[in-house]
Design a protein around this motif. Sequence first.
Motif, mmCIF file in Angstrom:
data_model
loop_
_atom_site.group_PDB
_atom_site.id
_atom_site.type_symbol
_atom_site.label_atom_id
_atom_site.label_comp_id
_atom_site.label_asym_id
_atom_site.label_seq_id
_atom_site.Cartn_x
_atom_site.Cartn_y
_atom_site.Cartn_z
ATOM 1 N N LYS A 97 40.439 101.125 115.515
ATOM 2 C CA LYS A 97 41.414 101.130 114.416
ATOM 3 C C LYS A 97 41.344 102.395 113.569
ATOM 4 C CE LYS A 97 42.140 96.240 114.081
ATOM 5 N NZ LYS A 97 42.848 95.288 113.291
ATOM 6 N N SER A 98 40.143 102.888 113.327
ATOM 7 C CA SER A 98 39.989 104.106 112.528
ATOM 8 C C SER A 98 40.611 105.309 113.245
ATOM 9 C CB SER A 98 38.503 104.354 112.252
ATOM 10 O OG SER A 98 38.324 105.573 111.600
ATOM 11 N N LEU A 99 40.308 105.440 114.530
ATOM 12 C CA LEU A 99 40.854 106.532 115.337
ATOM 13 C C LEU A 99 42.370 106.393 115.479
ATOM 14 C CD1 LEU A 99 39.528 108.967 116.723
ATOM 15 C CD2 LEU A 99 39.360 107.597 118.806
ATOM 16 N N PHE A 100 42.834 105.171 115.697
ATOM 17 C CA PHE A 100 44.263 104.886 115.825
ATOM 18 C C PHE A 100 45.004 105.313 114.556
ATOM 19 C CE2 PHE A 100 48.030 102.221 115.458
ATOM 20 C CZ PHE A 100 48.559 102.234 116.743
ATOM 21 N N ASN A 101 44.485 104.895 113.402
ATOM 22 C CA ASN A 101 45.130 105.226 112.130
ATOM 23 C C ASN A 101 45.095 106.725 111.856
ATOM 24 O OD1 ASN A 101 45.904 102.596 111.581
ATOM 25 N ND2 ASN A 101 43.975 102.120 110.563
ATOM 26 N N LYS A 102 44.003 107.376 112.202
ATOM 27 C CA LYS A 102 43.906 108.835 112.054
ATOM 28 C C LYS A 102 44.962 109.513 112.935
ATOM 29 C CE LYS A 102 41.951 112.878 111.185
ATOM 30 N NZ LYS A 102 41.939 113.529 109.923
ATOM 31 N N GLY A 103 45.086 109.054 114.180
ATOM 32 C CA GLY A 103 46.084 109.611 115.091
ATOM 33 C C GLY A 103 47.499 109.410 114.593
ATOM 34 N N LYS A 104 47.748 108.251 114.017
ATOM 35 C CA LYS A 104 49.072 107.961 113.452
ATOM 36 C C LYS A 104 49.385 108.942 112.321
ATOM 37 C CE LYS A 104 51.776 104.083 111.727
ATOM 38 N NZ LYS A 104 51.757 102.643 111.444
ATOM 39 N N GLN A 105 48.389 109.239 111.494
ATOM 40 C CA GLN A 105 48.559 110.203 110.398
ATOM 41 C C GLN A 105 48.821 111.610 110.939
ATOM 42 O OE1 GLN A 105 44.916 109.788 108.210
ATOM 43 N NE2 GLN A 105 45.613 107.985 107.068
ATOM 44 N N VAL A 106 48.084 111.989 111.965
ATOM 45 C CA VAL A 106 48.259 113.319 112.572
ATOM 46 C C VAL A 106 49.670 113.441 113.148
ATOM 47 C CG1 VAL A 106 47.483 114.868 114.420
ATOM 48 C CG2 VAL A 106 45.790 113.635 113.037
ATOM 49 N N ALA A 107 50.137 112.384 113.819
ATOM 50 C CA ALA A 107 51.489 112.389 114.402
ATOM 51 C C ALA A 107 52.546 112.536 113.317
ATOM 52 C CB ALA A 107 51.716 111.125 115.212
ATOM 53 N N ALA A 108 52.377 111.800 112.218
ATOM 54 C CA ALA A 108 53.346 111.864 111.127
ATOM 55 C C ALA A 108 53.326 113.240 110.455
ATOM 56 C CB ALA A 108 53.057 110.766 110.109
ATOM 57 N N LYS A 109 52.136 113.739 110.171
ATOM 58 C CA LYS A 109 51.988 115.033 109.493
ATOM 59 C C LYS A 109 52.611 116.163 110.305
ATOM 60 C CE LYS A 109 48.492 118.307 107.933
ATOM 61 N NZ LYS A 109 47.064 118.626 107.939
ATOM 62 N N ASN A 110 52.483 116.080 111.625
ATOM 63 C CA ASN A 110 52.986 117.143 112.499
ATOM 64 C C ASN A 110 54.370 116.857 113.069
ATOM 65 O OD1 ASN A 110 50.715 119.234 112.765
ATOM 66 N ND2 ASN A 110 49.681 117.254 112.853
ATOM 67 N N ARG A 111 54.970 115.781 112.618
ATOM 68 C CA ARG A 111 56.339 115.404 112.999
ATOM 69 C C ARG A 111 56.547 115.339 114.511
ATOM 70 N NH1 ARG A 111 56.529 119.213 109.223
ATOM 71 N NH2 ARG A 111 57.544 120.786 110.484
ATOM 72 N N CYS A 112 55.556 114.786 115.209
ATOM 73 C CA CYS A 112 55.632 114.679 116.676
ATOM 74 C C CYS A 112 56.856 113.875 117.120
ATOM 75 C CB CYS A 112 54.362 114.048 117.233
ATOM 76 S SG CYS A 112 52.850 114.954 116.838
ATOM 77 N N GLY A 113 57.222 112.878 116.311
ATOM 78 C CA GLY A 113 58.354 112.029 116.651
ATOM 79 C C GLY A 113 59.705 112.707 116.534
ATOM 80 N N SER A 114 59.767 113.880 115.934
ATOM 81 C CA SER A 114 61.063 114.549 115.816
ATOM 82 C C SER A 114 61.556 115.053 117.172
ATOM 83 C CB SER A 114 61.020 115.679 114.786
ATOM 84 O OG SER A 114 60.132 116.688 115.192
ATOM 85 N N CYS A 115 60.652 115.384 118.063
ATOM 86 C CA CYS A 115 61.050 115.801 119.419
ATOM 87 C C CYS A 115 60.863 114.663 120.434
ATOM 88 C CB CYS A 115 60.239 117.006 119.874
ATOM 89 S SG CYS A 115 60.632 118.528 118.979
ATOM 90 N N HIS A 116 59.740 113.988 120.343
ATOM 91 C CA HIS A 116 59.410 112.945 121.333
ATOM 92 C C HIS A 116 59.992 111.589 120.952
ATOM 93 C CE1 HIS A 116 56.673 115.506 123.644
ATOM 94 N NE2 HIS A 116 56.362 116.039 122.481
ATOM 95 N N LEU A 117 60.721 111.523 119.846
ATOM 96 C CA LEU A 117 61.346 110.346 119.243
ATOM 97 C C LEU A 117 60.306 109.522 118.485
ATOM 98 C CD1 LEU A 117 63.985 109.240 121.901
ATOM 99 C CD2 LEU A 117 64.268 110.723 119.915
ATOM 100 N N PRO A 118 60.734 108.807 117.455
ATOM 101 C CA PRO A 118 59.787 108.081 116.606
ATOM 102 C C PRO A 118 58.896 107.074 117.345
ATOM 103 C CG PRO A 118 61.892 108.266 115.503
ATOM 104 C CD PRO A 118 62.093 108.780 116.913
ATOM 105 N N ASP A 119 59.393 106.517 118.451
ATOM 106 C CA ASP A 119 58.556 105.577 119.219
ATOM 107 C C ASP A 119 57.846 106.278 120.382
ATOM 108 O OD1 ASP A 119 60.671 106.019 120.947
ATOM 109 O OD2 ASP A 119 61.203 103.899 121.153
#
Length: 179
Positions: A97-119
Amino acid sequence: MLTALFLGAAGAQTEDRVKVCGSCHGADGVSQTAGVPSLAGQPKTFLENYLVLTREGIAGTEVMRGLLKGVPDKDISALAKHFSGLPPKGFSGPVDKSLFNKGKQVAAKNRCGSCHLPDFRGRDQMPRLAGQREEYLAEQMLAYRQNKRPGGDTIMAAQLYGIPESDLKALAHYLSRLR
């Protein structure tokens, strides 16, 4: 043996090629092999582009380049259509859960979903990241960041530049657990 079956005589059937691909990437397109990506549910355009780039020696591994050498575009399109049409199953494994939540934050901060889509299902030439093998994602992101990925995308290299390896590992853990 695989190369001979893949290329066959002039006119190897798509079904034969799918079986060869499945020997590493999984018969259902879901890889069970470390370091080998799942193909199920990847966008068709992404798969076509990647297979052509690999065939031409610009991307991919030596094994993949050998398998794709001389494969006509129509067969590459048929392979891409087949694997893009398979349902992705996602990577299984325990969730930290800690790693998952950290990864979720990294994805949001770097806007990964803007190209790869939010899901993170990918689109067009952007690959599906959701449910991909964790170690594969981590390895590829690190290779992008270090400009060591054959045929790497300069936009991805720039996007990942400066992100610590620990954050890339967290991001890979997060993405791999998505469905």
